[in-house]
Motif scaffolding. Structure first.
Motif, PDB file in Angstrom:
ATOM      1  N   LEU A 116      42.473  39.358  41.425  1.00  0.00           N
ATOM      2  CA  LEU A 116      41.494  38.614  40.632  1.00  0.00           C
ATOM      3  C   LEU A 116      42.023  38.232  39.257  1.00  0.00           C
ATOM      4  CD1 LEU A 116      38.268  40.664  41.476  1.00  0.00           C
ATOM      5  CD2 LEU A 116      38.882  38.396  42.326  1.00  0.00           C
ATOM      6  N   THR A 117      43.255  38.625  38.948  1.00  0.00           N
ATOM      7  CA  THR A 117      43.838  38.331  37.637  1.00  0.00           C
ATOM      8  C   THR A 117      44.903  37.251  37.786  1.00  0.00           C
ATOM      9  OG1 THR A 117      43.457  40.594  36.908  1.00  0.00           O
ATOM     10  CG2 THR A 117      45.067  39.314  35.665  1.00  0.00           C
ATOM     11  N   ASN A 146      43.099  48.220  26.738  1.00  0.00           N
ATOM     12  CA  ASN A 146      42.676  47.779  28.073  1.00  0.00           C
ATOM     13  C   ASN A 146      41.826  46.521  27.965  1.00  0.00           C
ATOM     14  OD1 ASN A 146      42.162  47.644  30.835  1.00  0.00           O
ATOM     15  ND2 ASN A 146      40.529  49.175  30.756  1.00  0.00           N
ATOM     16  N   LYS A 147      42.390  45.466  27.396  1.00  0.00           N
ATOM     17  CA  LYS A 147      41.624  44.240  27.184  1.00  0.00           C
ATOM     18  C   LYS A 147      41.054  43.655  28.484  1.00  0.00           C
ATOM     19  CE  LYS A 147      43.153  41.127  24.322  1.00  0.00           C
ATOM     20  NZ  LYS A 147      44.128  40.200  23.680  1.00  0.00           N
ATOM     21  N   PRO A 148      41.839  43.558  29.571  1.00  0.00           N
ATOM     22  CA  PRO A 148      41.260  42.998  30.801  1.00  0.00           C
ATOM     23  C   PRO A 148      40.095  43.828  31.322  1.00  0.00           C
ATOM     24  CG  PRO A 148      43.660  43.068  30.943  1.00  0.00           C
ATOM     25  CD  PRO A 148      43.281  43.854  29.735  1.00  0.00           C
ATOM     26  N   GLY A 149      40.248  45.154  31.288  1.00  0.00           N
ATOM     27  CA  GLY A 149      39.187  46.015  31.795  1.00  0.00           C
ATOM     28  C   GLY A 149      37.925  45.922  30.953  1.00  0.00           C
ATOM     29  N   GLY A 198      30.624  41.483  33.492  1.00  0.00           N
ATOM     30  CA  GLY A 198      29.819  41.847  34.655  1.00  0.00           C
ATOM     31  C   GLY A 198      28.496  42.486  34.276  1.00  0.00           C
ATOM     32  N   GLU A 199      28.523  43.406  33.311  1.00  0.00           N
ATOM     33  CA  GLU A 199      27.304  44.120  32.928  1.00  0.00           C
ATOM     34  C   GLU A 199      26.281  43.208  32.261  1.00  0.00           C
ATOM     35  OE1 GLU A 199      28.616  47.307  30.464  1.00  0.00           O
ATOM     36  OE2 GLU A 199      29.291  48.556  32.145  1.00  0.00           O
ATOM     37  N   ASN A 200      26.776  42.181  31.542  1.00  0.00           N
ATOM     38  CA  ASN A 200      25.872  41.338  30.758  1.00  0.00           C
ATOM     39  C   ASN A 200      25.698  39.930  31.322  1.00  0.00           C
ATOM     40  OD1 ASN A 200      25.260  43.155  28.358  1.00  0.00           O
ATOM     41  ND2 ASN A 200      27.498  43.231  28.441  1.00  0.00           N
ATOM     42  N   ARG A 201      26.331  39.667  32.468  1.00  0.00           N
ATOM     43  CA  ARG A 201      26.175  38.390  33.177  1.00  0.00           C
ATOM     44  C   ARG A 201      26.577  37.198  32.325  1.00  0.00           C
ATOM     45  NH1 ARG A 201      20.083  39.953  35.164  1.00  0.00           N
ATOM     46  NH2 ARG A 201      20.632  41.933  36.128  1.00  0.00           N
ATOM     47  N   GLY A 234      34.086  38.978  38.093  1.00  0.00           N
ATOM     48  CA  GLY A 234      35.260  39.844  38.091  1.00  0.00           C
ATOM     49  C   GLY A 234      36.588  39.128  37.967  1.00  0.00           C
ATOM     50  N   GLU A 235      36.582  37.805  37.936  1.00  0.00           N
ATOM     51  CA  GLU A 235      37.820  37.041  37.782  1.00  0.00           C
ATOM     52  C   GLU A 235      38.334  37.188  36.354  1.00  0.00           C
ATOM     53  OE1 GLU A 235      39.361  32.428  38.519  1.00  0.00           O
ATOM     54  OE2 GLU A 235      37.231  32.861  38.233  1.00  0.00           O
ATOM     55  N   VAL A 236      39.650  37.381  36.204  1.00  0.00           N
ATOM     56  CA  VAL A 236      40.270  37.506  34.887  1.00  0.00           C
ATOM     57  C   VAL A 236      41.378  36.464  34.769  1.00  0.00           C
ATOM     58  CG1 VAL A 236      41.570  38.995  33.315  1.00  0.00           C
ATOM     59  CG2 VAL A 236      39.796  39.976  34.768  1.00  0.00           C
TER      60      VAL A 236
END
Length: 527
Positions: free
Chosen positions: A225-226, A403-406, A413-416, A433-435
């Motif tokens: 996804l990255t 951990n910038k991507p994480g 995801g949590e805040n849409r 979840g796409e990065v």
């Protein structure tokens, strides 16, 4: 182009070998040959020129031995040194050791001390190939490996690292102690995450990718996804030849306060520079005369203000005529953190059902109030820098930077929301979840107002019909490319934010003229 973790790359290799039947020795041969192609493209290695190749006992060392053989075939004079004992080499690496020795190349072992041959060869060589440790390396360089790396770095010779600079943790981009300072890094199949993030990127130099023959389907099956953004990934919104100004979107920019008028001005102009049809700047009424004089193409809309000359809560109701016509709202640049203005921002985000880009003081107003975002139905893009992300998440900046991507993915995801976590490099994370990792930009963008321009570019693209992820990705890429263009003319020291407004059209022209990034001769430069 996908970016892989170490485990993902191991899985892709296994799939290519076990499911697709490609022998590992073939992949190793393609890897070594690709490294030599990069050397031929980027470095002057004439006939008879000495090249020092330093190998480890693993597969990275096997790649280095393939490089030795192909350099010999091309008329160079490679000298091969193995840090460790030949007896420790296994599988495909051992096969290539035997082939190399049968070709007449003496592989000199380095164990307890550095031999004189190494010192002499280092002094005569025009290039060093680092095949010491690959993507599996963790921890600190020690013993002879450490001494070899430090001598290579002190030599100031150009260095080509295979897959990654030895000493770098390719998952985190971190270095514990010493690391090879590569002039170019030639990685296999796809870039690895730690090669494109700082601090790792400092040691990488130019980043090249080699097509080693892994089928595209074998890569796609990994479900990564990255991705690293490249010019051919960027999609400009279509232009209807029969269109008019409302066809291409209307952006309402809610911005500005006393002392911070430039933020709204730059954001508004950036909307228009990337193709939006109209922009209206909603601002405190006492600032209107100055900005009307400054902004020829942007409409202004004066609104009630506080005693501090910031937008008051009453502004929301009076903003209705503009919001009724607008396609997108950009909120935050230069608004201030006045309590009443922050209340206005929260009400705007909660009550106005339009696609929205939130930046700067708009983000500060959301600290501790993220539930507002989760209730929104329209597309929402947030563009925090690490300090703003720290305030939103209650995390420390060092924790975010580690951990910038994480962090960006979890927040999105949590805040849409689509999250643009600014920095070097900037990351775009979608709610799914796409990065996406941006590949443009430099320290030229580290100047006041640069973020305001980015806000305007993203809002302008969103108003022209791009999805929130595409608008964010395209905006970030164009913004960085505009900075790169101006840095070429004025150096990274001399670029200011309004320079970016000049070069955005040139950045768009370059993107429109770009083609899909093919592997020329099996290799391709990506950074």
């Amino acid at each position: 182009m996908f970016c892989a973790s170490v485990e993902q790359m191991k899985s892709i290799d296994r799939r290519a070998i076990t499911q697709y039947g490609i022998p590992g020795v073939v992949l190793m041969e393609n890897a070594g040959r690709g490294v030599v192609t990069v050397i031929e493209k980027s470095f002057a290695v004439g006939r008879g020129a000495e090249v020092l190749v330093v190998c480890g006992v693993g597969n990275n060392g096997g790649d280095g031995m393939v490089v030795c053989r192909h350099l010999l075939r091309r008329g160079a004079s490679p000298r091969c040194f193995l840090v460790g004992k030949k007896s420790r080499m296994k599988g495909d690496a051992k096969t290539n050791l035997h082939i190399l020795e049968k070709c007449g190349i003496d592989v000199v072992e380095i164990e307890d001390r550095i031999p004189r041959q190494f010192t002499r060869s280092l002094g005569r060589s025009v290039l060093v190939v680092d095949a010491l440790f690959g993507t599996g390396f963790r921890g600190k360089l020690k013993g002879c490996a450490l001494e070899v790396v430090e001598r290579i770095n002190r030599s100031r010779l150009p260095v080509v690292s295979i897959d990654c600079p030895s000493g770098l943790n390719v998952d985190t981009g971190c270095v514990d102690g010493s690391c090879v300072e590569a002039t170019a890094t030639v990685t296999m199949c796809v870039p690895k995450v730690g090669l494109v993030f700082y601090p790792g990127r400092r040691w990488v130099g130019e980043l090249w990718v080699v097509d080693i023959g892994v089928p595209e389907q074998a890569i796609a099956e990994e479900g990564m996804l990255t991705s690293l953004l490249e010019s051919h990934d960027i999609h400009m919104p279509p232009r209807d030849p029969a269109g008019h100004k409302t066809t291409f979107g209307w952006v309402a920019i809610v911005a500005g306060s006393s002392g911070l008028t430039g933020a709204g001005a730059m954001a508004s102009l950036a909307c228009l520079r990337c193709g939006a049809g109209m922009a209206t700047l909603c601002l405190p009424e006492s600032l209107n005369a100055a900005l009307e004089a400054k902004l020829t193409e942007v409409m202004t809309y004066p609104l009630p203000e506080t005693d501090a000359k910031t937008l008051s809560l009453n502004a929301l109701e009076l903003m209705a005529p503009v919001l009724k016509k607008a396609d997108v709202v950009a909120v935050g640049p230069g608004l201030s953190t006045h309590p009443e203005t922050e209340q206005l921002v929260r009400s705007l985000i909660e009550k106005v059902d339009l696609p929205m880009v939130v930046d700067a003081d708009g983000l500060n107003a959301l600290s501790g109030k993220l539930r507002i975002l989760r209730r929104r139905k329209a597309a929402t893009i947030l563009t925090p820098h690490p300090g703003e992300m720290a305030r939103l998440t209650k995390m420390g900046v060092p924790e975010i930077m580690a951990n910038k991507p994480g962090v960006a993915t979890r927040f999105a995801g949590e805040n849409r929301v689509t999250t643009v976590l600014k920095g070097a490099p900037t990351i775009i994370a979608s709610p799914k979840g796409e990065v996406l990792i941006n590949s443009t930009g430099s320290s030229a963008l580290a100047t006041a107002g640069s973020g305001d321009v980015l806000t305007g570019v993203i809002a302008g693209l969103l108003a022209q019909g791009l999805s929130s992820t595409d608008a964010a990705a395209t905006g970030v890429f164009l913004h960085g490319l505009a900075g790169d263009i101006m840095a070429e003319r004025r150096t990274e020291y001399g670029v200011i934010a309004t320079d970016l407004l000049e070069s955005i059209p040139e950045a768009i022209e370059l993107v429109l003229g770009s083609e899909r990034g093919f592997f020329e001769g099996g290799v391709r430069r990506v950074l």
